[in-house]
Write a protein that holds these residues in place. Structure first.
Motif, PDB file in Angstrom:
ATOM      1  N   UNK A  27      38.298 -32.993 -95.272  1.00  0.00           N
ATOM      2  CA  UNK A  27      37.238 -32.579 -94.353  1.00  0.00           C
ATOM      3  C   UNK A  27      36.540 -33.851 -93.861  1.00  0.00           C
ATOM      4  N   UNK A  28      36.669 -34.193 -92.583  1.00  0.00           N
ATOM      5  CA  UNK A  28      36.059 -35.417 -92.061  1.00  0.00           C
ATOM      6  C   UNK A  28      34.553 -35.479 -92.274  1.00  0.00           C
ATOM      7  N   UNK A  52      38.710 -40.268 -88.674  1.00  0.00           N
ATOM      8  CA  UNK A  52      39.413 -39.565 -89.749  1.00  0.00           C
ATOM      9  C   UNK A  52      40.375 -38.563 -89.144  1.00  0.00           C
ATOM     10  N   UNK A  53      41.630 -38.679 -89.535  1.00  0.00           N
ATOM     11  CA  UNK A  53      42.672 -37.776 -89.053  1.00  0.00           C
ATOM     12  C   UNK A  53      43.581 -37.444 -90.233  1.00  0.00           C
ATOM     13  N   UNK A  54      43.550 -36.194 -90.666  1.00  0.00           N
ATOM     14  CA  UNK A  54      44.347 -35.801 -91.828  1.00  0.00           C
ATOM     15  C   UNK A  54      43.763 -36.435 -93.073  1.00  0.00           C
ATOM     16  N   UNK A  55      44.518 -37.357 -93.674  1.00  0.00           N
ATOM     17  CA  UNK A  55      44.034 -38.071 -94.843  1.00  0.00           C
ATOM     18  C   UNK A  55      43.880 -39.570 -94.563  1.00  0.00           C
ATOM     19  N   UNK A  56      43.918 -39.956 -93.284  1.00  0.00           N
ATOM     20  CA  UNK A  56      43.766 -41.366 -92.891  1.00  0.00           C
ATOM     21  C   UNK A  56      42.400 -41.574 -92.249  1.00  0.00           C
ATOM     22  N   UNK A  57      41.875 -42.806 -92.398  1.00  0.00           N
ATOM     23  CA  UNK A  57      40.594 -43.144 -91.781  1.00  0.00           C
ATOM     24  C   UNK A  57      40.541 -44.648 -91.516  1.00  0.00           C
ATOM     25  N   UNK A  58      39.710 -45.026 -90.566  1.00  0.00           N
ATOM     26  CA  UNK A  58      39.423 -46.439 -90.302  1.00  0.00           C
ATOM     27  C   UNK A  58      38.137 -46.776 -91.045  1.00  0.00           C
ATOM     28  N   UNK A  77      39.504 -37.600-103.511  1.00  0.00           N
ATOM     29  CA  UNK A  77      38.086 -37.815-103.289  1.00  0.00           C
ATOM     30  C   UNK A  77      37.666 -39.246-103.046  1.00  0.00           C
ATOM     31  N   UNK A  78      38.605 -40.116-102.738  1.00  0.00           N
ATOM     32  CA  UNK A  78      38.225 -41.507-102.499  1.00  0.00           C
ATOM     33  C   UNK A  78      39.317 -42.308-101.826  1.00  0.00           C
TER      34      UNK A  78
END
Length: 119
Positions: A27-28, A52-58, A77-78
C-alpha cells in the motif's frame, strides 16, 4: 594443490540463505512521504519515499552531508538503502538502523533511531 582446489570448490557449493516470503505489492500510503529523525549522536536524517509501484520505490536518504538515491524493493514491511534499513513500526512511524564504521577504531556498530513521517 589439491587442498586449494577442494577449498575453492567447497566455497562454490555453499548455499546462500534466502527468505521464503515473496515480494508482493504494498500500500503506497504506508510508505510514501518524507520521514525524518535524529540518531543518538544528534545527527539528523531524512528519507524521502516516492514513486511506489507494486513493491518498488524510489528513495532518497540524506544525513550529515551524505545523500543516497536508490530504487528499493519493499518486503516484509521495510527496505534497505545502502547501509540503512527502514522498517515500519506503526502509523507514521518507522525504525531506522544504520551500520556505521568508526574511522578511528575501524569497528562497526548499529545506530538505531525512530523516524516520523511529516504531514
Amino acid at each position: 594443490m589439491a587442498d586449494i582446489l577442494s577449498i575453492l570448490s567447497s566455497g562454490y557449493t555453499t548455499k546462500v540463505p534466502t527468505t521464503s516470503t515473496k515480494y508482493v505489492a504494498v500500500d503506497p500510503a504506508l510508505y510514501k512521504g518524507n520521514w525524518s529523525g535524529t540518531y543518538a549522536n544528534k545527527k539528523t536524517f531524512e528519507i524521502d519515499v516516492s514513486q511506489i509501484s507494486g513493491f518498488r520505490a524510489q528513495v532518497k536518504y540524506s544525513s550529515a552531508g551524505t545523500v543516497k538515491y536508490q530504487q528499493v524493493l519493499i518486503k516484509d514491511g521495510g527496505f534497505r538503502i545502502g547501509d540503512t534499513k527502514f522498517a515500519l513500526a506503526g502509523a507514521n512511524k518507522a525504525t531506522i538502523k544504520n551500520a556505521v564504521t568508526d574511522p578511528v577504531t575501524n569497528s562497526t556498530f548499529l545506530d538505531t533511531a525512530q523516524a516520523l513521517r511529516k504531514a
